[in-house]
Design a protein around this motif. Structure first.
Motif, PDB file in Angstrom:
ATOM      1  N   GLU A 121       0.827  -1.209   0.000  1.00 41.92           N
ATOM      2  CA  GLU A 121       0.000   0.000   0.000  1.00 41.92           C
ATOM      3  C   GLU A 121       0.861   1.259   0.000  1.00 41.92           C
ATOM      4  OE1 GLU A 121      -2.060   1.920   3.734  1.00 41.92           O
ATOM      5  OE2 GLU A 121      -3.284   0.250   3.010  1.00 41.92           O
ATOM      6  N   GLN A 122       1.890   1.291   0.832  1.00 41.97           N
ATOM      7  CA  GLN A 122       2.734   2.483   0.938  1.00 41.97           C
ATOM      8  C   GLN A 122       3.587   2.692  -0.314  1.00 41.97           C
ATOM      9  OE1 GLN A 122       2.497   4.895   3.383  1.00 41.97           O
ATOM     10  NE2 GLN A 122       0.703   3.635   3.790  1.00 41.97           N
ATOM     11  N   VAL A 123       4.103   1.623  -0.879  1.00 39.14           N
ATOM     12  CA  VAL A 123       4.897   1.751  -2.109  1.00 39.14           C
ATOM     13  C   VAL A 123       3.987   2.177  -3.263  1.00 39.14           C
ATOM     14  CG1 VAL A 123       6.350   0.537  -3.779  1.00 39.14           C
ATOM     15  CG2 VAL A 123       6.723   0.196  -1.328  1.00 39.14           C
ATOM     16  N   LYS A 124       2.760   1.648  -3.310  1.00 39.31           N
ATOM     17  CA  LYS A 124       1.815   2.098  -4.348  1.00 39.31           C
ATOM     18  C   LYS A 124       1.562   3.590  -4.220  1.00 39.31           C
ATOM     19  CE  LYS A 124      -0.777  -2.083  -5.347  1.00 39.31           C
ATOM     20  NZ  LYS A 124      -1.900  -2.920  -4.951  1.00 39.31           N
ATOM     21  N   TRP A 125       1.369   4.053  -2.985  1.00 44.07           N
ATOM     22  CA  TRP A 125       1.112   5.479  -2.777  1.00 44.07           C
ATOM     23  C   TRP A 125       2.285   6.302  -3.299  1.00 44.07           C
ATOM     24  CZ3 TRP A 125       3.494   9.467  -0.216  1.00 44.07           C
ATOM     25  CH2 TRP A 125       2.762  10.652  -0.129  1.00 44.07           C
ATOM     26  N   LEU A 126       3.503   5.843  -3.010  1.00 38.03           N
ATOM     27  CA  LEU A 126       4.689   6.582  -3.455  1.00 38.03           C
ATOM     28  C   LEU A 126       4.843   6.578  -4.972  1.00 38.03           C
ATOM     29  CD1 LEU A 126       7.372   5.440  -0.880  1.00 38.03           C
ATOM     30  CD2 LEU A 126       6.652   7.801  -1.289  1.00 38.03           C
ATOM     31  N   THR A 127       4.449   5.498  -5.615  1.00 38.25           N
ATOM     32  CA  THR A 127       4.725   5.363  -7.044  1.00 38.25           C
ATOM     33  C   THR A 127       3.588   5.848  -7.939  1.00 38.25           C
ATOM     34  OG1 THR A 127       3.987   3.051  -7.002  1.00 38.25           O
ATOM     35  CG2 THR A 127       6.346   3.460  -6.712  1.00 38.25           C
ATOM     36  N   GLU A 128       2.448   6.193  -7.354  1.00 41.74           N
ATOM     37  CA  GLU A 128       1.371   6.734  -8.175  1.00 41.74           C
ATOM     38  C   GLU A 128       1.679   8.185  -8.499  1.00 41.74           C
ATOM     39  OE1 GLU A 128      -2.103   6.012  -5.811  1.00 41.74           O
ATOM     40  OE2 GLU A 128      -2.341   4.002  -6.617  1.00 41.74           O
ATOM     41  N   GLY A 129       1.287   8.609  -9.637  1.00 44.93           N
ATOM     42  CA  GLY A 129       1.534   9.999 -10.009  1.00 44.93           C
ATOM     43  C   GLY A 129       1.330  10.192 -11.484  1.00 44.93           C
ATOM     44  N   THR A 139      12.127  11.797  -9.137  1.00 44.93           N
ATOM     45  CA  THR A 139      12.386  12.955  -8.283  1.00 44.93           C
ATOM     46  C   THR A 139      11.261  13.117  -7.265  1.00 44.93           C
ATOM     47  OG1 THR A 139      13.652  14.056 -10.023  1.00 44.93           O
ATOM     48  CG2 THR A 139      12.770  15.465  -8.253  1.00 44.93           C
ATOM     49  N   HIS A 140      10.024  12.947  -7.719  1.00 47.78           N
ATOM     50  CA  HIS A 140       8.869  13.026  -6.811  1.00 47.78           C
ATOM     51  C   HIS A 140       8.993  11.983  -5.695  1.00 47.78           C
ATOM     52  CE1 HIS A 140       4.762  13.137  -5.317  1.00 47.78           C
ATOM     53  NE2 HIS A 140       4.685  11.842  -5.547  1.00 47.78           N
ATOM     54  N   ILE A 141       9.321  10.745  -6.051  1.00 45.94           N
ATOM     55  CA  ILE A 141       9.466   9.673  -5.055  1.00 45.94           C
ATOM     56  C   ILE A 141      10.592  10.016  -4.088  1.00 45.94           C
ATOM     57  CG2 ILE A 141      10.119   7.249  -4.714  1.00 45.94           C
ATOM     58  CD1 ILE A 141       8.736   6.665  -7.435  1.00 45.94           C
ATOM     59  N   GLU A 142      11.731  10.433  -4.616  1.00 45.89           N
ATOM     60  CA  GLU A 142      12.876  10.781  -3.760  1.00 45.89           C
ATOM     61  C   GLU A 142      12.517  11.912  -2.792  1.00 45.89           C
ATOM     62  OE1 GLU A 142      16.434   9.558  -6.890  1.00 45.89           O
ATOM     63  OE2 GLU A 142      15.588  11.575  -6.967  1.00 45.89           O
ATOM     64  N   LEU A 145      10.362  10.610   0.005  1.00 46.11           N
ATOM     65  CA  LEU A 145      11.135   9.818   0.956  1.00 46.11           C
ATOM     66  C   LEU A 145      12.046  10.686   1.821  1.00 46.11           C
ATOM     67  CD1 LEU A 145      11.918   6.732  -1.297  1.00 46.11           C
ATOM     68  CD2 LEU A 145      10.274   6.881   0.594  1.00 46.11           C
ATOM     69  N   LYS A 146      12.385  11.866   1.339  1.00 51.68           N
ATOM     70  CA  LYS A 146      13.150  12.800   2.174  1.00 51.68           C
ATOM     71  C   LYS A 146      12.249  13.372   3.267  1.00 51.68           C
ATOM     72  CE  LYS A 146      16.588  14.152  -1.223  1.00 51.68           C
ATOM     73  NZ  LYS A 146      16.924  15.118  -2.265  1.00 51.68           N
ATOM     74  N   GLU A 147      10.973  13.578   2.934  1.00 50.58           N
ATOM     75  CA  GLU A 147      10.017  14.104   3.912  1.00 50.58           C
ATOM     76  C   GLU A 147       9.739  13.090   5.017  1.00 50.58           C
ATOM     77  OE1 GLU A 147       6.353  15.730   2.355  1.00 50.58           O
ATOM     78  OE2 GLU A 147       7.446  16.678   0.703  1.00 50.58           O
ATOM     79  N   SER A 149      10.599   8.771   5.799  1.00 48.25           N
ATOM     80  CA  SER A 149      11.210   7.536   5.302  1.00 48.25           C
ATOM     81  C   SER A 149      10.154   6.473   5.020  1.00 48.25           C
ATOM     82  CB  SER A 149      12.223   6.992   6.305  1.00 48.25           C
ATOM     83  OG  SER A 149      11.558   6.441   7.428  1.00 48.25           O
ATOM     84  N   LEU A 150      10.505   5.553   4.154  1.00 44.12           N
ATOM     85  CA  LEU A 150       9.604   4.458   3.816  1.00 44.12           C
ATOM     86  C   LEU A 150       9.295   3.615   5.047  1.00 44.12           C
ATOM     87  CD1 LEU A 150       8.032   2.853   1.703  1.00 44.12           C
ATOM     88  CD2 LEU A 150      10.136   1.608   1.188  1.00 44.12           C
ATOM     89  N   SER A 151      10.309   3.310   5.856  1.00 46.29           N
ATOM     90  CA  SER A 151      10.065   2.489   7.044  1.00 46.29           C
ATOM     91  C   SER A 151       9.106   3.202   8.001  1.00 46.29           C
ATOM     92  CB  SER A 151      11.371   2.128   7.753  1.00 46.29           C
ATOM     93  OG  SER A 151      12.073   3.277   8.159  1.00 46.29           O
ATOM     94  N   GLN A 152       9.256   4.496   8.151  1.00 46.29           N
ATOM     95  CA  GLN A 152       8.355   5.250   9.029  1.00 46.29           C
ATOM     96  C   GLN A 152       6.931   5.206   8.501  1.00 46.29           C
ATOM     97  OE1 GLN A 152       9.669   9.289   9.673  1.00 46.29           O
ATOM     98  NE2 GLN A 152       8.034   9.745  11.103  1.00 46.29           N
ATOM     99  N   ARG A 153       6.763   5.384   7.200  1.00 47.68           N
ATOM    100  CA  ARG A 153       5.432   5.324   6.590  1.00 47.68           C
ATOM    101  C   ARG A 153       4.789   3.959   6.838  1.00 47.68           C
ATOM    102  NH1 ARG A 153       4.716   9.329   2.624  1.00 47.68           N
ATOM    103  NH2 ARG A 153       6.604  10.521   2.250  1.00 47.68           N
ATOM    104  N   ILE A 154       5.559   2.898   6.605  1.00 48.82           N
ATOM    105  CA  ILE A 154       5.033   1.538   6.751  1.00 48.82           C
ATOM    106  C   ILE A 154       4.693   1.247   8.203  1.00 48.82           C
ATOM    107  CG2 ILE A 154       5.634  -0.923   6.586  1.00 48.82           C
ATOM    108  CD1 ILE A 154       7.377  -0.079   4.100  1.00 48.82           C
TER     109      ILE A 154
END
Length: 163
Positions: A121-129, A139-142, A145-147, A149-154
């Motif tokens: 779910e979290q990776v889908k959210w990051l990769t949609e656009g 660049t959007h994904i990066e 992830l700076k805002e 982290s992926l682990s924090q989101r998950i």
């Protein structure tokens, strides 16, 4: 300092994808560790193919993933060492090994299922656009992830779902 790989545009694409891949593996490893699951995310594709096929030979895995034979053999050795996978010799062709999940592998799999749902779910959210190019989307994904982290989101989502 500005991200040089982003500045290189399409010339830096392969390096950016590699960097993102390494970042994601590190972050997923943090998620597993935080969830008290002893699992290496690099083993996921082979582990999942064995789950999906219920039993698999190295040839089945190679056809499913298009990995090299040495990469498959190395991952299978690690899965066996972690006692997540067992094998038996094929009765017809003694050269073939048939790999299946062990009881420990089945337990870990069940423990990981809700986590995999949140990761997905979290990776889908990051990769949609709707970026007009892969490099702009990267660049959007990066930036996302700076805002956070992926682990924090998950883990935030996973911990809420577990309550």
């Amino acid at each position: 300092m500005k991200d040089k790989l982003q500045q290189y545009g399409e010339l830096g694409l392969g390096s950016r994808l590699k960097r993102l891949s390494e970042y994601m593996m590190k972050e997923i490893q943090l998620v597993y560790a935080n969830s008290h699951i002893d699992f290496d995310p690099y083993l996921f594709p082979i582990f999942k193919v064995i789950i999906d096929l219920e039993s698999a030979t190295t040839t089945n895995i190679q056809e499913a993933l298009q990995y090299t034979q040495p990469a498959i053999t190395q991952a299978l050795k690690k899965l066996i060492a972690k006692k997540l996978v067992t094998y038996k010799i094929d009765k017809v062709d003694k050269r073939k090994k048939i790999f299946k999940l062990s009881s420990t592998g089945r337990e870990i799999h069940q423990k990981m299922l809700p986590l995999w749902n949140v990761i997905d779910e979290q990776v889908k959210w990051l990769t949609e656009g709707s970026a007009t190019s892969l490099t702009r989307h990267l660049t959007h994904i990066e930036n996302q992830l700076k805002e956070k982290s992926l682990s924090q989101r998950i883990l935030e989502k996973y911990n809420v779902d577990q309550m």
